[in-house]
Motif scaffolding. Structure first.
Motif, PDB file in Angstrom:
ATOM      1  N   PHE A   1       0.828  -1.207   0.000  1.00  0.00           N
ATOM      2  CA  PHE A   1       0.000   0.000   0.000  1.00  0.00           C
ATOM      3  C   PHE A   1       0.861   1.256   0.000  1.00  0.00           C
ATOM      4  O   PHE A   1       0.583   2.215  -0.740  1.00  0.00           O
ATOM      5  N   THR A   2       1.917   1.273   0.831  1.00  0.00           N
ATOM      6  CA  THR A   2       2.798   2.437   0.830  1.00  0.00           C
ATOM      7  C   THR A   2       3.538   2.547  -0.505  1.00  0.00           C
ATOM      8  O   THR A   2       3.807   3.652  -0.984  1.00  0.00           O
ATOM      9  N   GLY A   3       3.856   1.397  -1.111  1.00  0.00           N
ATOM     10  CA  GLY A   3       4.462   1.424  -2.437  1.00  0.00           C
ATOM     11  C   GLY A   3       3.522   2.024  -3.469  1.00  0.00           C
ATOM     12  O   GLY A   3       3.955   2.764  -4.359  1.00  0.00           O
ATOM     13  N   LEU A   4       2.225   1.716  -3.350  1.00  0.00           N
ATOM     14  CA  LEU A   4       1.240   2.295  -4.266  1.00  0.00           C
ATOM     15  C   LEU A   4       1.149   3.808  -4.072  1.00  0.00           C
ATOM     16  O   LEU A   4       1.076   4.567  -5.050  1.00  0.00           O
ATOM     17  N   ALA A   5       1.160   4.259  -2.818  1.00  0.00           N
ATOM     18  CA  ALA A   5       1.143   5.705  -2.547  1.00  0.00           C
ATOM     19  C   ALA A   5       2.377   6.376  -3.141  1.00  0.00           C
ATOM     20  O   ALA A   5       2.297   7.474  -3.700  1.00  0.00           O
ATOM     21  N   ALA A   6       3.524   5.693  -3.043  1.00  0.00           N
ATOM     22  CA  ALA A   6       4.757   6.230  -3.622  1.00  0.00           C
ATOM     23  C   ALA A   6       4.670   6.287  -5.141  1.00  0.00           C
ATOM     24  O   ALA A   6       5.117   7.253  -5.765  1.00  0.00           O
ATOM     25  N   LEU A   7       4.082   5.253  -5.735  1.00  0.00           N
ATOM     26  CA  LEU A   7       3.967   5.198  -7.196  1.00  0.00           C
ATOM     27  C   LEU A   7       3.072   6.313  -7.723  1.00  0.00           C
ATOM     28  O   LEU A   7       3.382   6.947  -8.738  1.00  0.00           O
ATOM     29  N   LEU A   8       1.955   6.570  -7.043  1.00  0.00           N
ATOM     30  CA  LEU A   8       1.016   7.596  -7.503  1.00  0.00           C
ATOM     31  C   LEU A   8       1.576   9.014  -7.328  1.00  0.00           C
ATOM     32  O   LEU A   8       1.246   9.918  -8.109  1.00  0.00           O
ATOM     33  N   SER A   9       2.421   9.213  -6.319  1.00  0.00           N
ATOM     34  CA  SER A   9       2.961  10.559  -6.072  1.00  0.00           C
ATOM     35  C   SER A   9       4.283  10.808  -6.788  1.00  0.00           C
ATOM     36  O   SER A   9       4.702  11.961  -6.928  1.00  0.00           O
ATOM     37  N   ALA A  10       4.937   9.752  -7.258  1.00  0.00           N
ATOM     38  CA  ALA A  10       6.246   9.900  -7.898  1.00  0.00           C
ATOM     39  C   ALA A  10       6.240  10.809  -9.125  1.00  0.00           C
ATOM     40  O   ALA A  10       7.169  11.612  -9.295  1.00  0.00           O
ATOM     41  N   PRO A  11       5.229  10.750 -10.021  1.00  0.00           N
ATOM     42  CA  PRO A  11       5.258  11.643 -11.189  1.00  0.00           C
ATOM     43  C   PRO A  11       5.215  13.126 -10.839  1.00  0.00           C
ATOM     44  O   PRO A  11       5.439  13.969 -11.713  1.00  0.00           O
ATOM     45  N   PHE A  12       4.934  13.442  -9.595  1.00  0.00           N
ATOM     46  CA  PHE A  12       4.927  14.835  -9.146  1.00  0.00           C
ATOM     47  C   PHE A  12       6.184  15.167  -8.345  1.00  0.00           C
ATOM     48  O   PHE A  12       6.246  16.188  -7.665  1.00  0.00           O
ATOM     49  N   GLY A  13       7.193  14.288  -8.421  1.00  0.00           N
ATOM     50  CA  GLY A  13       8.484  14.556  -7.806  1.00  0.00           C
ATOM     51  C   GLY A  13       8.723  13.938  -6.458  1.00  0.00           C
ATOM     52  O   GLY A  13       9.810  14.096  -5.892  1.00  0.00           O
ATOM     53  N   SER A  14       7.756  13.226  -5.896  1.00  0.00           N
ATOM     54  CA  SER A  14       7.937  12.618  -4.580  1.00  0.00           C
ATOM     55  C   SER A  14       8.949  11.477  -4.656  1.00  0.00           C
ATOM     56  O   SER A  14       8.816  10.587  -5.489  1.00  0.00           O
ATOM     57  N   PRO A  15       9.965  11.479  -3.777  1.00  0.00           N
ATOM     58  CA  PRO A  15      10.969  10.417  -3.818  1.00  0.00           C
ATOM     59  C   PRO A  15      10.496   9.087  -3.242  1.00  0.00           C
ATOM     60  O   PRO A  15      11.171   8.071  -3.399  1.00  0.00           O
ATOM     61  N   GLY A  16       9.349   9.087  -2.564  1.00  0.00           N
ATOM     62  CA  GLY A  16       8.822   7.825  -2.049  1.00  0.00           C
ATOM     63  C   GLY A  16       8.370   7.912  -0.610  1.00  0.00           C
ATOM     64  O   GLY A  16       8.824   8.769   0.155  1.00  0.00           O
ATOM     65  N   VAL A  17       7.452   7.034  -0.230  1.00  0.00           N
ATOM     66  CA  VAL A  17       6.983   6.923   1.153  1.00  0.00           C
ATOM     67  C   VAL A  17       7.022   5.464   1.567  1.00  0.00           C
ATOM     68  O   VAL A  17       7.038   4.560   0.725  1.00  0.00           O
TER      69      VAL A  17
END
Length: 399
Positions: free
Chosen positions: A252-268
Motif C-alpha cells: 500500500f505504501t508502495g502504491l502511494a509512492a507510485l502515484l505521487s512519484a510523477p509529481f516529484g515525490s521520492p517515495g513513502v
C-alpha cells in the motif's frame, strides 16, 4: 457515538501533532536537498516535498482507519539522503522520476510476491546499514564544514541542536531548523519573497528511465526503503504489541509512492522513529485507541505539505552551507544507528567497512554510483568470509 469517535482522545491529538511536527521539520531539508541534487527545479522540489507529505499523510490515515492500529507512514529520508550524494542523471529530473516509480513498483511487488520480499530481506542488515552509513557520512560532515565558512550562522545552529539533544532528542533538529530559519530570515531584505514563491501546486513530470538510473538510483532506493524503513517500521510496531501483516502495508505504501512519484515525490514507506510516538503509551494507555494518533499525524503532514513552497523558498535564499548543515544534523542519529549496526556482527566487520568506504568515496563506473558498488563489494567479501567461517566450523565439528 460511533466507536470511531469514542476512541478519539486529547492524548492522541498531542502525540499525533508532535509526530507530524518532528517528522516534517527534522527531514524536509534532506528531501529538498536530495531532489535538487538530482536535477529538480525549485518548483519541482516544492512539488516533490508537497506530494510526499500529502502521500504519507493520506496513506497513514487510510491504513490506521482500516486496521485500527497506529500505522504511521513517512517519506524515505535515507533515500533522499542517497539522492543528495548524486548528480543529475543524463536526461535530467525526468529520469530520476522514472527511477522513483520503478523503486515504488518494486516495493509493491515485494509486498505482493513473497519471493521478492524475501530477497530484499536476505540482504544482510550489517551491509544494508553499512551502505546507509556510507551515504550519510559525507552529508554529516557538512555542519562542521559550514562552521569554517559561516561560523556566525553554523555555530548557533549546531549549539541549538547539541543543547536540545541533551534535553529532548526528538526536538533537537526542529530546534536547529528554527534557529537556522530565524538567522536566515533576519538577514533578508523586505520583499525578498515574491507572492508566487509562497505557493505552488503539484508539477507533473513525464517519467523516463535509463539503465544507469535503474541500477544507480532505483535499486539502491528500493534496498534502502525496504531495509532501513519498512523492516524497521514493522519492527517498531511489533515492539509495542502490534502484529500487522507486513506484505499489504508495504504494497500500500508502495502504491502511494507510485502515484505521487510523477509529481516529484521520492517515495513513502512505513515510519520507524515517528511510529514510536504514535504507537507508544503516550498516545493513549489503551493500545486499541492509539490509532487516532497516526490519523492526526497524517492530517498534520497534509497541512504542512501544503506549505512546502514556503519552506523551499526560504531554503532557496539561505546559503547552501547552512542548508547542508541542517540536513547533516538531521541525519546524525541515522548515521550513529547505521554505523553501530554495521559493525555489530564481528565476522562481517571488514566487509561492512569496505561497504562504508566505497559508498562514501563517491566513485562511479558506467554511470552507476558508489552505493551500488559498495553494496556489491561488501556482499562479495561477506559471502567469502562467512563461507570460510562455515567451512572452519564444519571441519572443527568433524574432528
Amino acid at each position: 457515538m460511533s466507536p470511531l469517535f469514542r476512541d478519539f482522545s486529547l492524548s492522541s491529538v498531542t502525540s499525533g501533532l508532535l509526530s507530524a511536527f518532528v517528522g516534517f521539520s527534522s527531514s524536509f531539508a534532506v528531501i529538498v536537498q536530495g531532489l535538487t541534487a538530482v536535477g529538480a527545479s525549485p518548483a519541482q522540489a516544492s512539488s516533490g516535498l508537497m506530494m510526499a507529505a500529502v502521500a504519507m499523510g493520506l496513506a497513514g490515515i487510510v491504513l490506521s482507519l482500516r486496521h485500527k492500529m497506529p500505522l504511521s507512514v513517512a517519506w524515505t529520508t535515507p533515500g533522499a539522503a542517497f539522492l543528495a550524494t548524486l548528480q543529475a542523471p543524463e536526461g535530467g529530473f525526468a529520469v530520476t522520476v522514472g527511477a522513483f516509480m520503478l523503486a515504488a513498483a518494486l516495493c509493491i511487488l515485494a509486498g505482493l510476491w513473497r519471493p521478492l520480499g524475501r530477497l530484499a530481506e536476505s540482504i544482510p542488515m550489517t551491509l544494508a546499514n553499512a551502505m546507509l552509513a556510507g551515504i550519510l557520512l559525507p552529508l554529516c560532515l557538512a555542519p562542521f564544514r559550514a562552521m569554517g565558512l559561516l561560523p556566525e550562522i553554523a555555530l548557533p545552529i549546531f549549539l541549538a541542536w547539541a543543547i536540545m539533544a541533551r534535553i529532548n532528542r526528538l526536538l533537537a533538529v526542529p530546534a536547529a531548523v528554527v534557529v537556522a530559519a530565524t538567522l536566515v530570515a533576519s538577514g533578508l531584505e523586505p520583499g525578498a519573497f515574491a507572492p508566487e514563491q509562497l505557493w505552488s501546486g503539484p508539477v507533473f513530470v513525464m517519467p523516463q528511465l535509463t539503465l544507469a538510473a535503474v541500477v544507480g538510483i532505483a535499486l539502491p532506493m528500493f534496498v534502502l526503503t525496504m531495509a532501513s524503513q519498512n523492516v524497521a517500521g514493522i519492527a517498531v510496531l511489533k515492539s509495542f504489541g502490534y502484529t500487522p501483516k507486513a506484505g499489504p502495508l508495504i504494497s500500500f505504501t508502495g502504491l502511494a509512492a507510485l502515484l505521487s512519484a510523477p509529481f516529484g515525490s521520492p517515495g513513502v514507506n512505513m515510519a520507524a522513529i515517528t511510529a514510536a510516538l504514535c504507537a507508544g503509551p503516550e498516545a493513549h494507555p489503551d493500545p486499541d485507541r492509539r490509532y487516532w494518533a497516526a490519523i492526526v499525524a497524517g492530517i498534520g503532514y497534509i497541512v504542512m505539505g501544503l506549505g512546502a513552497a514556503l519552506a523551499v523558498a526560504l531554503m532557496a535564499v539561505a546559503p547552501p552551507a547552512v542548508i547542508a548543515a541542517v540536513a547533516g544534523l538531521a541525519l546524525m542519529g541515522a548515521l550513529t544507528g547505521s554505523l553501530t549496526a554495521s559493525i555489530a556482527q564481528p565476522e562481517a566487520r571488514e566487509a561492512s567497512v569496505i561497504t562504508v568506504l566505497i559508498t562514501a568515496s563517491g566513485l562511479s563506473f558506467f554511470g552507476i554510483g558508489a552505493a551500488f558498488w559498495g553494496l556489491i563489494a561488501g556482499a562479495a567479501l561477506y559471502a567469502w568470509d562467512t563461507r570460510k567461517l562455515r567451512r572452519a566450523a564444519t571441519a572443527e565439528a568433524a574432528e
